[in-house]
Design a protein around this motif. Structure first.
Motif, mmCIF file in Angstrom:
data_model
loop_
_atom_site.group_PDB
_atom_site.id
_atom_site.type_symbol
_atom_site.label_atom_id
_atom_site.label_comp_id
_atom_site.label_asym_id
_atom_site.label_seq_id
_atom_site.Cartn_x
_atom_site.Cartn_y
_atom_site.Cartn_z
ATOM 1 N N PRO A 1 0.324 -7.762 13.651
ATOM 2 C CA PRO A 1 0.779 -9.121 13.414
ATOM 3 C C PRO A 1 2.058 -9.427 14.177
ATOM 4 O O PRO A 1 3.018 -8.665 14.069
ATOM 5 C CB PRO A 1 0.999 -9.179 11.911
ATOM 6 N N ASN A 2 2.019 -10.499 14.962
ATOM 7 C CA ASN A 2 3.228 -11.003 15.634
ATOM 8 C C ASN A 2 3.954 -9.939 16.473
ATOM 9 O O ASN A 2 5.174 -9.960 16.582
ATOM 10 C CB ASN A 2 4.189 -11.550 14.566
ATOM 11 N N ASN A 3 3.196 -8.969 17.038
ATOM 12 C CA ASN A 3 3.759 -7.895 17.863
ATOM 13 C C ASN A 3 4.788 -7.035 17.135
ATOM 14 O O ASN A 3 5.665 -6.455 17.758
ATOM 15 C CB ASN A 3 4.405 -8.471 19.131
ATOM 16 N N LEU A 4 4.704 -6.970 15.827
ATOM 17 C CA LEU A 4 5.671 -6.170 15.064
ATOM 18 C C LEU A 4 5.176 -4.732 14.963
ATOM 19 O O LEU A 4 3.965 -4.502 14.870
ATOM 20 C CB LEU A 4 5.786 -6.728 13.637
ATOM 21 N N PRO A 5 6.089 -3.739 14.958
ATOM 22 C CA PRO A 5 5.640 -2.369 14.708
ATOM 23 C C PRO A 5 5.050 -2.271 13.301
ATOM 24 O O PRO A 5 5.621 -2.824 12.353
ATOM 25 C CB PRO A 5 6.920 -1.535 14.831
ATOM 26 N N MET A 6 3.890 -1.614 13.196
ATOM 27 C CA MET A 6 3.189 -1.595 11.905
ATOM 28 C C MET A 6 4.034 -0.957 10.791
ATOM 29 O O MET A 6 3.849 -1.259 9.620
ATOM 30 C CB MET A 6 1.835 -0.864 12.021
ATOM 31 N N ALA A 7 4.997 -0.078 11.189
ATOM 32 C CA ALA A 7 5.821 0.597 10.172
ATOM 33 C C ALA A 7 6.637 -0.401 9.344
ATOM 34 O O ALA A 7 7.025 -0.097 8.213
ATOM 35 C CB ALA A 7 6.764 1.585 10.843
ATOM 36 N N VAL A 8 6.904 -1.583 9.913
ATOM 37 C CA VAL A 8 7.718 -2.541 9.155
ATOM 38 C C VAL A 8 6.872 -3.641 8.511
ATOM 39 O O VAL A 8 7.414 -4.585 7.930
ATOM 40 C CB VAL A 8 8.832 -3.200 10.031
ATOM 41 N N VAL A 9 5.552 -3.510 8.635
ATOM 42 C CA VAL A 9 4.689 -4.559 8.065
ATOM 43 C C VAL A 9 4.044 -4.048 6.776
ATOM 44 O O VAL A 9 3.336 -3.047 6.772
ATOM 45 C CB VAL A 9 3.601 -4.978 9.084
ATOM 46 N N SER A 10 4.302 -4.745 5.684
ATOM 47 C CA SER A 10 3.753 -4.317 4.386
ATOM 48 C C SER A 10 2.351 -4.869 4.184
ATOM 49 O O SER A 10 1.989 -5.929 4.717
ATOM 50 C CB SER A 10 4.633 -4.826 3.242
ATOM 51 N N ASP A 11 1.606 -4.148 3.351
ATOM 52 C CA ASP A 11 0.271 -4.578 2.956
ATOM 53 C C ASP A 11 0.427 -5.602 1.810
ATOM 54 O O ASP A 11 1.141 -5.318 0.839
ATOM 55 C CB ASP A 11 -0.470 -3.312 2.482
ATOM 56 N N PRO A 12 -0.235 -6.763 1.898
ATOM 57 C CA PRO A 12 -0.068 -7.761 0.833
ATOM 58 C C PRO A 12 -0.488 -7.253 -0.553
ATOM 59 O O PRO A 12 0.090 -7.664 -1.563
ATOM 60 C CB PRO A 12 -0.949 -8.939 1.277
ATOM 61 N N ALA A 13 -1.459 -6.323 -0.599
ATOM 62 C CA ALA A 13 -1.886 -5.779 -1.899
ATOM 63 C C ALA A 13 -0.753 -4.942 -2.512
ATOM 64 O O ALA A 13 -0.530 -4.976 -3.729
ATOM 65 C CB ALA A 13 -3.147 -4.927 -1.723
ATOM 66 N N PHE A 14 -0.020 -4.225 -1.653
ATOM 67 C CA PHE A 14 1.133 -3.432 -2.127
ATOM 68 C C PHE A 14 2.218 -4.370 -2.669
ATOM 69 O O PHE A 14 2.776 -4.154 -3.750
ATOM 70 C CB PHE A 14 1.659 -2.578 -0.959
ATOM 71 N N VAL A 15 2.506 -5.434 -1.912
ATOM 72 C CA VAL A 15 3.548 -6.391 -2.329
ATOM 73 C C VAL A 15 3.172 -7.029 -3.677
ATOM 74 O O VAL A 15 4.007 -7.164 -4.570
ATOM 75 C CB VAL A 15 3.764 -7.466 -1.237
ATOM 76 N N ALA A 16 1.895 -7.377 -3.808
ATOM 77 C CA ALA A 16 1.448 -8.030 -5.048
ATOM 78 C C ALA A 16 1.568 -7.080 -6.239
ATOM 79 O O ALA A 16 2.017 -7.475 -7.320
ATOM 80 C CB ALA A 16 -0.001 -8.494 -4.893
ATOM 81 N N ARG A 17 1.197 -5.826 -6.051
ATOM 82 C CA ARG A 17 1.288 -4.840 -7.144
ATOM 83 C C ARG A 17 2.763 -4.646 -7.553
ATOM 84 O O ARG A 17 3.105 -4.598 -8.727
ATOM 85 C CB ARG A 17 0.629 -3.530 -6.675
ATOM 86 N N GLU A 18 3.632 -4.579 -6.549
ATOM 87 C CA GLU A 18 5.077 -4.420 -6.827
ATOM 88 C C GLU A 18 5.609 -5.649 -7.575
ATOM 89 O O GLU A 18 6.420 -5.529 -8.485
ATOM 90 C CB GLU A 18 5.838 -4.274 -5.501
#
Ligand SMILES: NC(=O)c1ccc[n+]([C@@H]2O[C@H](COP(=O)([O-])OP(=O)(O)OC[C@H]3O[C@@H](n4cnc5c(N)ncnc54)[C@H](OP(=O)(O)O)[C@@H]3O)[C@@H](O)[C@H]2O)c1
Length: 266
Positions: free
Chosen positions: A201-218
């Motif tokens: 997404p948006n040329n970002l390194p994947m290490a800094v991109v969170s999974d929306p399912a993880f964010v929702a659970r948190e």
């Protein structure tokens, strides 16, 4: 009439983090009210959740920025107490402030700030009367410092964070809590763009991109724990803490340097 499940209203549940929030709340046995503009997406999700979890799911399509829309939405709610309000709907307009259309910037403030404030104000009194309830507001790590080229977006999220903190103090001892969830980059159409099909997404390194399912659970866990501020993910916990240590002039200068460099690349 008594209902076996608690009830949660989730705005922005036609996409991204909102879809995943609906899935988590459904898994946890909540009946749901799904709100966004795109009815077809909401109906598809509602069907999935009714079948998978045997819950009641009401679809209320609504443009939260339209005049009178929130009153109409609240009048259409199932006639039963609301246990959780999740103010998740939001938009992000990227670009230089002066060169962007004013209308787009104002629309952003309308949804991210005004609609969230109005919904919270209108949903709170019945929660306070029952001595029970939770409000969850989606802020962002952008709330912790100014973000050039996302100046209005970051300011709306700073509002959400400050508002949530202030309100949570006002709510102490009432049985009602207010939680600000502050994700970093999360892999949703907001950062991919609707037609963006690249793997990254948006040329970002994947290490800094969170999974929306993880964010929702948190977000769900933080709301249940009645946390006031929650930043999902270790990287963003560290970044948001570090960004508050140096003097503000230093933080905004560094943010400006990165912002200008990124803006030139585009
Ligand atoms: N993705 C990230 O990197 C990130 C990071 C930090 C914080 N956040 C925050 O997390 C929240 C969810 O973002 P997301 O990434 O899941 O974005 P998204 O995939 O673009 O989803 C945004 C949601 O908001 C709804 N929405 C937009 N305008 C609306 C309006 N006028 N009335 C009602 N609903 C409207 C959209 O539905 P319709 O188009 O159907 O109306 C959609 O369901 C936002 O508040 C965002 O600021 C996201």
């Amino acid at each position: 009439m008594t209902h076996k499940n608690p009830l949660a209203l989730i705005t922005g549940s036609s996409s991204g983090i909102g879809i995943e929030l609906a899935r988590v709340f459904a898994e946890e046995g909540f009946d749901l009210v799904l709100v966004a503009r795109r009815q077809a997406e909401l109906e598809t999700l509602a069907e999935e959740l009714r079948h998978a979890h045997d819950i009641d799911c009401t679809v209320l399509p609504c443009d939260l920025t339209a005049p009178g829309a929130i009153s109409e939405l609240l009048n259409s709610l199932p006639k039963r107490p609301l246990d959780v309000l999740v103010n998740n709907a939001g938009v992000m307009q990227m670009g230089g402030f002066a060169s962007d259309k004013l209308e787009r910037q104002l629309q952003q403030i309308h949804l991210n700030v005004l609609a969230l404030t109005e919904l919270t104000h209108r949903c709170l009194p019945p929660m306070l009367k029952r001595g029970k309830g939770r409000i969850v507001n989606l802020a962002s790590v952008a709330a912790f410092q100014p973000v050039p080229y996302l100046s209005v977006y970051a300011a709306t999220k700073a509002y959400v964070l400050s508002f949530t903190e202030g309100l949570s103090e006002e709510l102490k001892g009432t049985g009602v809590s207010c939680t600000a969830v502050c994700p970093g980059f999360t892999d949703t159409p907001m950062i991919r763009g609707k037609k963006h099909t690249d793997k990254k997404p948006n040329n970002l390194p994947m290490a800094v991109v969170s999974d929306p399912a993880f964010v929702a659970r948190e977000a769900f866990s933080a709301a249940m724990a009645r946390d006031v501020i929650h930043v999902p993910g270790m990287i963003y916990k560290v970044m948001s803490t570090l960004s508050q240590l140096p003097p503000r002039f230093m933080v905004r200068s560094i943010a400006g340097m990165f912002g200008r460099r990124n803006a030139k690349r585009k």
